[in-house]
Design a protein around this motif. Sequence first.
Motif, PDB file in Angstrom:
ATOM      1  N   HIS A 155     -49.669 -21.097 -19.384  1.00 43.81           N
ATOM      2  CA  HIS A 155     -49.849 -21.883 -18.159  1.00 43.81           C
ATOM      3  C   HIS A 155     -48.514 -21.873 -17.413  1.00 43.81           C
ATOM      4  O   HIS A 155     -47.524 -21.308 -17.924  1.00 43.81           O
ATOM      5  CB  HIS A 155     -50.309 -23.305 -18.497  1.00 43.81           C
ATOM      6  CG  HIS A 155     -49.513 -23.982 -19.572  1.00 43.81           C
ATOM      7  ND1 HIS A 155     -48.228 -24.462 -19.366  1.00 43.81           N
ATOM      8  CD2 HIS A 155     -49.812 -24.239 -20.875  1.00 43.81           C
ATOM      9  CE1 HIS A 155     -47.768 -24.998 -20.481  1.00 43.81           C
ATOM     10  NE2 HIS A 155     -48.704 -24.868 -21.420  1.00 43.81           N
ATOM     11  N   PRO A 156     -48.441 -22.446 -16.216  1.00 47.96           N
ATOM     12  CA  PRO A 156     -47.200 -22.332 -15.440  1.00 47.96           C
ATOM     13  C   PRO A 156     -45.946 -22.882 -16.107  1.00 47.96           C
ATOM     14  O   PRO A 156     -44.831 -22.480 -15.753  1.00 47.96           O
ATOM     15  CB  PRO A 156     -47.531 -23.103 -14.163  1.00 47.96           C
ATOM     16  CG  PRO A 156     -48.994 -22.888 -13.975  1.00 47.96           C
ATOM     17  CD  PRO A 156     -49.544 -22.970 -15.371  1.00 47.96           C
ATOM     18  N   LEU A 157     -46.080 -23.785 -17.083  1.00 45.36           N
ATOM     19  CA  LEU A 157     -44.912 -24.289 -17.800  1.00 45.36           C
ATOM     20  C   LEU A 157     -44.664 -23.549 -19.108  1.00 45.36           C
ATOM     21  O   LEU A 157     -43.701 -23.826 -19.809  1.00 45.36           O
ATOM     22  CB  LEU A 157     -45.029 -25.798 -18.052  1.00 45.36           C
ATOM     23  CG  LEU A 157     -44.481 -26.689 -16.920  1.00 45.36           C
ATOM     24  CD1 LEU A 157     -45.295 -26.530 -15.650  1.00 45.36           C
ATOM     25  CD2 LEU A 157     -44.423 -28.150 -17.335  1.00 45.36           C
ATOM     26  N   LEU A 158     -45.544 -22.611 -19.434  1.00 44.33           N
ATOM     27  CA  LEU A 158     -45.343 -21.699 -20.561  1.00 44.33           C
ATOM     28  C   LEU A 158     -45.894 -20.337 -20.150  1.00 44.33           C
ATOM     29  O   LEU A 158     -46.956 -19.902 -20.604  1.00 44.33           O
ATOM     30  CB  LEU A 158     -46.048 -22.214 -21.828  1.00 44.33           C
ATOM     31  CG  LEU A 158     -45.699 -21.466 -23.125  1.00 44.33           C
ATOM     32  CD1 LEU A 158     -44.256 -21.696 -23.538  1.00 44.33           C
ATOM     33  CD2 LEU A 158     -46.651 -21.865 -24.244  1.00 44.33           C
ATOM     34  N   PRO A 159     -45.182 -19.658 -19.233  1.00 45.21           N
ATOM     35  CA  PRO A 159     -45.737 -18.440 -18.617  1.00 45.21           C
ATOM     36  C   PRO A 159     -45.759 -17.212 -19.524  1.00 45.21           C
ATOM     37  O   PRO A 159     -46.366 -16.207 -19.158  1.00 45.21           O
ATOM     38  CB  PRO A 159     -44.836 -18.224 -17.412  1.00 45.21           C
ATOM     39  CG  PRO A 159     -43.534 -18.887 -17.770  1.00 45.21           C
ATOM     40  CD  PRO A 159     -43.897 -20.066 -18.626  1.00 45.21           C
ATOM     41  N   GLN A 160     -45.106 -17.281 -20.680  1.00 45.93           N
ATOM     42  CA  GLN A 160     -45.169 -16.193 -21.659  1.00 45.93           C
ATOM     43  C   GLN A 160     -44.760 -14.852 -21.053  1.00 45.93           C
ATOM     44  O   GLN A 160     -45.426 -13.819 -21.241  1.00 45.93           O
ATOM     45  CB  GLN A 160     -46.591 -16.086 -22.250  1.00 45.93           C
ATOM     46  CG  GLN A 160     -47.074 -17.334 -22.973  1.00 45.93           C
ATOM     47  CD  GLN A 160     -46.484 -17.512 -24.365  1.00 45.93           C
ATOM     48  OE1 GLN A 160     -45.462 -16.889 -24.705  1.00 45.93           O
ATOM     49  NE2 GLN A 160     -47.105 -18.349 -25.178  1.00 45.93           N
ATOM     50  N   ASP A 161     -43.638 -14.837 -20.353  1.00 42.70           N
ATOM     51  CA  ASP A 161     -43.183 -13.623 -19.673  1.00 42.70           C
ATOM     52  C   ASP A 161     -43.092 -12.428 -20.624  1.00 42.70           C
ATOM     53  O   ASP A 161     -43.549 -11.327 -20.300  1.00 42.70           O
ATOM     54  CB  ASP A 161     -41.819 -13.859 -19.015  1.00 42.70           C
ATOM     55  CG  ASP A 161     -41.881 -14.876 -17.890  1.00 42.70           C
ATOM     56  OD1 ASP A 161     -42.972 -15.067 -17.323  1.00 42.70           O
ATOM     57  OD2 ASP A 161     -40.837 -15.485 -17.588  1.00 42.70           O
ATOM     58  N   GLU A 162     -42.478 -12.643 -21.793  1.00 45.30           N
ATOM     59  CA  GLU A 162     -42.282 -11.536 -22.731  1.00 45.30           C
ATOM     60  C   GLU A 162     -43.622 -10.984 -23.219  1.00 45.30           C
ATOM     61  O   GLU A 162     -43.822  -9.766 -23.279  1.00 45.30           O
ATOM     62  CB  GLU A 162     -41.445 -11.999 -23.919  1.00 45.30           C
ATOM     63  CG  GLU A 162     -41.136 -10.880 -24.909  1.00 45.30           C
ATOM     64  CD  GLU A 162     -40.284 -11.337 -26.083  1.00 45.30           C
ATOM     65  OE1 GLU A 162     -39.707 -10.468 -26.760  1.00 45.30           O
ATOM     66  OE2 GLU A 162     -40.205 -12.559 -26.330  1.00 45.30           O
ATOM     67  N   GLY A 181     -52.781 -26.670 -19.049  1.00 40.41           N
ATOM     68  CA  GLY A 181     -51.774 -27.482 -19.711  1.00 40.41           C
ATOM     69  C   GLY A 181     -52.324 -28.797 -20.210  1.00 40.41           C
ATOM     70  O   GLY A 181     -51.608 -29.803 -20.258  1.00 40.41           O
ATOM     71  N   GLN A 182     -53.610 -28.803 -20.598  1.00 40.88           N
ATOM     72  CA  GLN A 182     -54.303 -30.002 -21.082  1.00 40.88           C
ATOM     73  C   GLN A 182     -54.203 -31.161 -20.085  1.00 40.88           C
ATOM     74  O   GLN A 182     -54.330 -32.325 -20.461  1.00 40.88           O
ATOM     75  CB  GLN A 182     -53.765 -30.412 -22.460  1.00 40.88           C
ATOM     76  CG  GLN A 182     -54.007 -29.360 -23.526  1.00 40.88           C
ATOM     77  CD  GLN A 182     -53.445 -29.717 -24.882  1.00 40.88           C
ATOM     78  OE1 GLN A 182     -52.608 -30.607 -25.013  1.00 40.88           O
ATOM     79  NE2 GLN A 182     -53.885 -29.005 -25.901  1.00 40.88           N
ATOM     80  N   GLY A 183     -53.945 -30.827 -18.819  1.00 39.63           N
ATOM     81  CA  GLY A 183     -53.820 -31.852 -17.792  1.00 39.63           C
ATOM     82  C   GLY A 183     -52.475 -32.539 -17.777  1.00 39.63           C
ATOM     83  O   GLY A 183     -52.181 -33.326 -16.861  1.00 39.63           O
ATOM     84  N   ASP A 184     -51.620 -32.221 -18.759  1.00 43.26           N
ATOM     85  CA  ASP A 184     -50.324 -32.898 -18.864  1.00 43.26           C
ATOM     86  C   ASP A 184     -49.284 -32.363 -17.889  1.00 43.26           C
ATOM     87  O   ASP A 184     -48.207 -32.945 -17.761  1.00 43.26           O
ATOM     88  CB  ASP A 184     -49.779 -32.759 -20.290  1.00 43.26           C
ATOM     89  CG  ASP A 184     -50.580 -33.550 -21.307  1.00 43.26           C
ATOM     90  OD1 ASP A 184     -51.340 -34.445 -20.888  1.00 43.26           O
ATOM     91  OD2 ASP A 184     -50.439 -33.278 -22.516  1.00 43.26           O
ATOM     92  N   ILE A 185     -49.596 -31.263 -17.215  1.00 49.09           N
ATOM     93  CA  ILE A 185     -48.593 -30.635 -16.347  1.00 49.09           C
ATOM     94  C   ILE A 185     -48.913 -30.825 -14.864  1.00 49.09           C
ATOM     95  O   ILE A 185     -48.184 -30.327 -14.005  1.00 49.09           O
ATOM     96  CB  ILE A 185     -48.451 -29.133 -16.664  1.00 49.09           C
ATOM     97  CG1 ILE A 185     -49.728 -28.359 -16.308  1.00 49.09           C
ATOM     98  CG2 ILE A 185     -48.092 -28.927 -18.127  1.00 49.09           C
ATOM     99  CD1 ILE A 185     -49.600 -26.850 -16.466  1.00 49.09           C
ATOM    100  N   PHE A 186     -49.981 -31.557 -14.555  1.00 50.62           N
ATOM    101  CA  PHE A 186     -50.433 -31.651 -13.167  1.00 50.62           C
ATOM    102  C   PHE A 186     -49.439 -32.387 -12.262  1.00 50.62           C
ATOM    103  O   PHE A 186     -49.490 -32.232 -11.047  1.00 50.62           O
ATOM    104  CB  PHE A 186     -51.794 -32.333 -13.086  1.00 50.62           C
ATOM    105  CG  PHE A 186     -52.930 -31.522 -13.654  1.00 50.62           C
ATOM    106  CD1 PHE A 186     -52.790 -30.169 -13.921  1.00 50.62           C
ATOM    107  CD2 PHE A 186     -54.154 -32.132 -13.931  1.00 50.62           C
ATOM    108  CE1 PHE A 186     -53.831 -29.431 -14.445  1.00 50.62           C
ATOM    109  CE2 PHE A 186     -55.210 -31.395 -14.451  1.00 50.62           C
ATOM    110  CZ  PHE A 186     -55.044 -30.035 -14.713  1.00 50.62           C
ATOM    111  N   ASP A 187     -48.562 -33.196 -12.874  1.00 51.37           N
ATOM    112  CA  ASP A 187     -47.597 -33.927 -12.043  1.00 51.37           C
ATOM    113  C   ASP A 187     -46.340 -33.120 -11.757  1.00 51.37           C
ATOM    114  O   ASP A 187     -45.392 -33.623 -11.138  1.00 51.37           O
ATOM    115  CB  ASP A 187     -47.224 -35.257 -12.699  1.00 51.37           C
ATOM    116  CG  ASP A 187     -46.611 -35.082 -14.083  1.00 51.37           C
ATOM    117  OD1 ASP A 187     -46.570 -33.940 -14.586  1.00 51.37           O
ATOM    118  OD2 ASP A 187     -46.177 -36.102 -14.667  1.00 51.37           O
ATOM    119  N   THR A 188     -46.315 -31.848 -12.170  1.00 49.05           N
ATOM    120  CA  THR A 188     -45.168 -30.981 -11.871  1.00 49.05           C
ATOM    121  C   THR A 188     -45.045 -30.822 -10.356  1.00 49.05           C
ATOM    122  O   THR A 188     -46.013 -30.406  -9.700  1.00 49.05           O
ATOM    123  CB  THR A 188     -45.351 -29.602 -12.536  1.00 49.05           C
ATOM    124  OG1 THR A 188     -45.544 -29.786 -13.949  1.00 49.05           O
ATOM    125  CG2 THR A 188     -44.136 -28.716 -12.299  1.00 49.05           C
TER     126      THR A 188
END
Length: 266
Positions: A155-162, A181-188
């Motif tokens: 997800h955008p807070l764990l984009p897994q670039d590698e 992000g299980q809804g936990d990242i929506f306030d980013t």
Amino acid sequence: MSLDLPDIGLGTSGTKGHECADAVATALDAGYRFVDTAQMYDNEPAVGAGIRLSEVDREDVVLASKILPDNLGYEDAKRTGRESLDRLGVDELDLLYVHWPTGAYDPEESLRALQELHDEGVTRNVAVSNFTPELLDEAREILDADIAAHQVECHPLLPQDELREYAAEHGHTLVGYCPLGQGDIFDTPELQAVADRHDTTPAAVCIAWAVETEALVPIPKSATPEHIRANLEAASLDLTEEDMATIDGIEERRRLVDPDGAAWNQ
């Protein structure tokens, strides 16, 4: 030849029984063509029932399941891989994963079983989940079949670039679980800003970001018909280069599924 997955799939973790079957049928009738389950989820019969409840032919659905870590010994993997077919009520899977390289996982024995299940027609494609680049290298050496997909939290807070770069280089797809992000990242703030530009939700932005990202297919899970349809609609949301740059500029990193035994913690 790499497996051509749809832009978005339905995750089914956490749903069982009639709720799960209804969610699968709702998703397929809405336009999804990729459904993901696992032995661990204890819902394979419900997923199979949902496919039969829908108006979509089984042949038009990409169906994936995963072998439970404790079942990854050679004999258990062979037996339970076939049992998954029986529980789902299908003749073959499109994707069969090693769920976690933990428990009874032994690279030579587990992957030999997966390769034989592929050769015997239990699954059209083999896949792995929650691997590191090093474990992917090892698996590619052992398997005769190509790895078709690698499933990880993304997800955008764990984009897994590698891992996305690895997938693109080696011709498989990164399938992203927890794409919201299980809804936990929506306030980013960055997600909120992009959502405001499009008069939409951070959830829709997360889905659109994944769809726009090379070699990545999100599999959001939901049992709510409104959310199932909204996630599918979000896959068609066009993000601009500015939007993608805003999201890719997020500095915070957050992993939500992080068991002590995970490969990245060893």
